[in-house]
Design a protein around this motif. Structure first.
Motif, PDB file in Angstrom:
ATOM      1  N   ALA A   1      -1.574  -5.040  -2.972  1.00  0.00           N
ATOM      2  CA  ALA A   1      -2.175  -4.049  -2.079  1.00  0.00           C
ATOM      3  C   ALA A   1      -3.619  -4.393  -1.745  1.00  0.00           C
ATOM      4  O   ALA A   1      -4.184  -3.824  -0.799  1.00  0.00           O
ATOM      5  CB  ALA A   1      -2.094  -2.659  -2.713  1.00  0.00           C
ATOM      6  N   GLU A   2      -4.225  -5.321  -2.492  1.00  0.00           N
ATOM      7  CA  GLU A   2      -5.591  -5.745  -2.202  1.00  0.00           C
ATOM      8  C   GLU A   2      -5.596  -6.613  -0.939  1.00  0.00           C
ATOM      9  O   GLU A   2      -4.765  -7.512  -0.791  1.00  0.00           O
ATOM     10  CB  GLU A   2      -6.161  -6.543  -3.374  1.00  0.00           C
ATOM     11  CG  GLU A   2      -6.258  -5.747  -4.667  1.00  0.00           C
ATOM     12  CD  GLU A   2      -6.676  -6.617  -5.836  1.00  0.00           C
ATOM     13  OE1 GLU A   2      -7.011  -7.808  -5.607  1.00  0.00           O
ATOM     14  OE2 GLU A   2      -6.664  -6.122  -6.975  1.00  0.00           O
TER      15      GLU A   2
ATOM     16  N   GLU B   1       0.814  -1.211   0.000  1.00  0.00           N
ATOM     17  CA  GLU B   1       0.000   0.000   0.000  1.00  0.00           C
ATOM     18  C   GLU B   1       0.851   1.267   0.000  1.00  0.00           C
ATOM     19  O   GLU B   1       0.407   2.327  -0.447  1.00  0.00           O
ATOM     20  CB  GLU B   1      -0.949   0.011   1.205  1.00  0.00           C
ATOM     21  CG  GLU B   1      -0.289  -0.115   2.560  1.00  0.00           C
ATOM     22  CD  GLU B   1      -0.045  -1.548   2.998  1.00  0.00           C
ATOM     23  OE1 GLU B   1       0.242  -1.769   4.190  1.00  0.00           O
ATOM     24  OE2 GLU B   1      -0.147  -2.460   2.135  1.00  0.00           O
ATOM     25  N   GLU B   2       2.093   1.172   0.480  1.00  0.00           N
ATOM     26  CA  GLU B   2       2.996   2.321   0.455  1.00  0.00           C
ATOM     27  C   GLU B   2       3.594   2.532  -0.926  1.00  0.00           C
ATOM     28  O   GLU B   2       3.941   3.659  -1.297  1.00  0.00           O
ATOM     29  CB  GLU B   2       4.111   2.126   1.484  1.00  0.00           C
ATOM     30  CG  GLU B   2       3.632   2.096   2.930  1.00  0.00           C
ATOM     31  CD  GLU B   2       4.690   1.634   3.903  1.00  0.00           C
ATOM     32  OE1 GLU B   2       4.552   1.909   5.110  1.00  0.00           O
ATOM     33  OE2 GLU B   2       5.661   0.975   3.455  1.00  0.00           O
TER      34      GLU B   2
END
Length: 504
Positions: free
Chosen positions: A408-409, A380-381
């Motif tokens: 990121a999911e 996510e970053e």
């Protein structure tokens, strides 16, 4: 026990064959104690023993662990491996603490099955219920931490999953016949590591470090693993010397430093945990075991591969060779994308730029003197970042962005291996080589085989095997289900292994 008969187990027990260590456990009816096959105790009579595929199963059937051979310190049991994909994941989640604060129903929902079916599956293949497995695992991990770490009893009780110190003391005494402190007085003090000041050598244990010892099945070539990781160490994230592998970690929202040092007196690793993330010791222990392939039954694997006369000389040349794993699935997926069609050195440079630009800096007091500066960015970053700025081509940057977006999911990284590979295969730019290499090191599939790798094809030609991917794939059928180890042996034959090209 799908591959071992009781008679075979008894023969291994009589000879104390170390190749069977961790593959079965012997319960003695007359004493109520169970042991590893390498236990130095007098061999019991055939009619007085029962054999179990795991320590947890023996404990679930009412037997107590031996204090001499320490079943909790045996290499990981492969009892559930390959039996059922859902069961293998369930066992992994239970061992990671899924039932410490959760229920069987919640675990079943996480696996996508009913709790009734989970109990049936568990009982059929392991001989114990999920709750029995979880309780036995708590007891085994607690004693391992008492003997093989420098944690306090309160810390051990919390990490092992006991609700209170009182419950911890009562459960250990009931299971082992002694109070927890008796094990540390009798065993631990004689093996306590020295504690120099961290700035004397930042890669040796310091006073406030947590130290853990992990055994491996022999033979174990720790130097070869260090050489492998040294050639691929990401600047800023990892540091690899002649006697250690160190890296930054981020677990349970906290930073940390993990230092792994091959033991000199027996097969295995000394693991030094520094910083707030050290409380995730069980997670770290499991990751280190996968990273260094500590649980591989190497004698059994090599006996099978040596049936091919082309591979036998290579196996003899490299005893103790392991398949290096990875620390994190996402991190390795990024490494695999960066490594497409370029040299190991070039991929290492790109990864170092990515960590330096998008990674999170670590506290100075944690990393002083190590050369390590950042942890690897989380999916996510990294999602939405202009990753092409680190020097990637536009197509490679697009591929990396698509992979980052999938990871990121929520829940994507926890998918079972086959499903995860199928999902990645649907992404443009992720081809057979990337998927095979991801399966081999990222997922730890012992049968993964990147037949299109130029290094493997070159090495195959050197030993007289087919030098094209299609013919080599056909030849490699005789190496199943250990083709990943065959691939590692082929790579090892290359004179320039540390700088070889891994490419499709």
């Amino acid at each position: 026990m799908d591959t071992l008969t009781d008679d075979l187990c008894y023969q291994a027990l009589k000879t104390r064959d170390a190749r069977f260590d961790g593959r079965f456990y012997t319960a003695v009816l007359t004493t109520g104690i169970f042991c590893r096959p390498i236990c130095p105790a007098v061999t019991p009579k055939r009619g007085n023993v029962r054999f179990y595929p795991s320590a947890e199963t023996a404990m679930a059937n009412g037997f107590r662990p031996c204090l001499r051979c320490r079943p909790e310190a045996a290499p990981g049991s492969p009892a559930a491996a390959g039996v059922h994909t859902t069961l293998a994941r369930a066992v992994r989640l239970v061992e990671e603490g899924a039932l410490d604060n959760g229920s069987v129903a919640e675990l079943a929902e996480r696996l996508g099955i009913t709790d009734r079916y989970l109990r049936q599956l568990y009982k059929r293949h392991t001989g114990a219920t999920p709750q029995q497995h979880a309780q036995a695992r708590r007891l085994l991990r607690a004693r391992q931490l008492i003997v093989d770490s420098n944690l306090s009893m309160t810390e051990i009780a919390s990490i092992a999953g006991f609700g209170s110190l009182r419950r911890f003391n009562h459960s250990l005494k009931a299971a082992y016949g002694n109070a927890p402190t008796a094990f540390r007085r009798g065993i631990r003090q004689s093996s306590a590591p020295s504690m120099p000041h961290p700035f004397d050598d930042p890669f040796l244990p310091a006073r406030d470090d947590l130290v853990l010892f992990l055994q491996a099945r022999p033979p174990f070539d720790g130097d070869a693993l260090l050489a492998f990781f040294r050639a691929r160490a990401i600047p800023g994230l990892e540091s690899v010397g002649d006697h250690y592998y160190a890296r930054a970690v981020h677990l349970q929202g906290k930073p940390g430093l993990v230092i792994c040092r091959p033991l000199t007196d027996k097969p295995g690793m000394q693991v030094i945990l520094r910083g707030p993330a050290r409380n995730a010791i069980l997670d770290i222990s499991a990751r280190v075991r996968r990273l260094f392939d500590l649980d591989a039954d190497l004698p059994g694997i090599t006996d099978h591969l040596a049936c091919d006369p082309l591979l036998q000389p290579v196996i003899n040349q490299f005893p103790g060779l392991r398949v290096p794993g990875c620390w994190d699935r996402f991190e390795f997926a990024v490494r695999a994308i960066l490594g497409q069609q370029i040299s190991v050195a070039a991929a290492r440079t790109l990864a170092g730029r990515l960590v330096g630009r998008y990674g999170v800096a670590l506290p100075d007091d944690l990393i002083a003197g190590t050369g390590i500066t950042h942890r690897f960015p989380a999916p996510e970053e990294l999602a939405g970042q202009a990753v092409g700025q680190i020097g990637l081509t536009r197509s490679r940057a697009d591929t990396l962005a698509r992979v980052v977006a999938r990871f990121a999911e929520p829940g994507f990284a926890e998918l079972d291996g086959n499903t995860l590979l199928q999902q990645l295969a649907a992404l443009r730019g992720v081809g057979p080589w990337t998927l095979s290499y991801m399966a081999l090191r990222g997922l730890g599939d012992p049968d993964a085989f990147p037949a299109t790798d130029l290094g493997i094809l070159k090495a195959a030609a050197r030993i007289g095997a087919p030098d094209n991917a299609k013919a080599l794939t056909h030849h490699a059928e005789r190496w199943r289900p250990w083709r990943a180890y065959a691939a590692q042996y082929l790579w090892a034959t290359l004179a320039t292994q540390s700088t070889r090209q891994e490419t499709r």
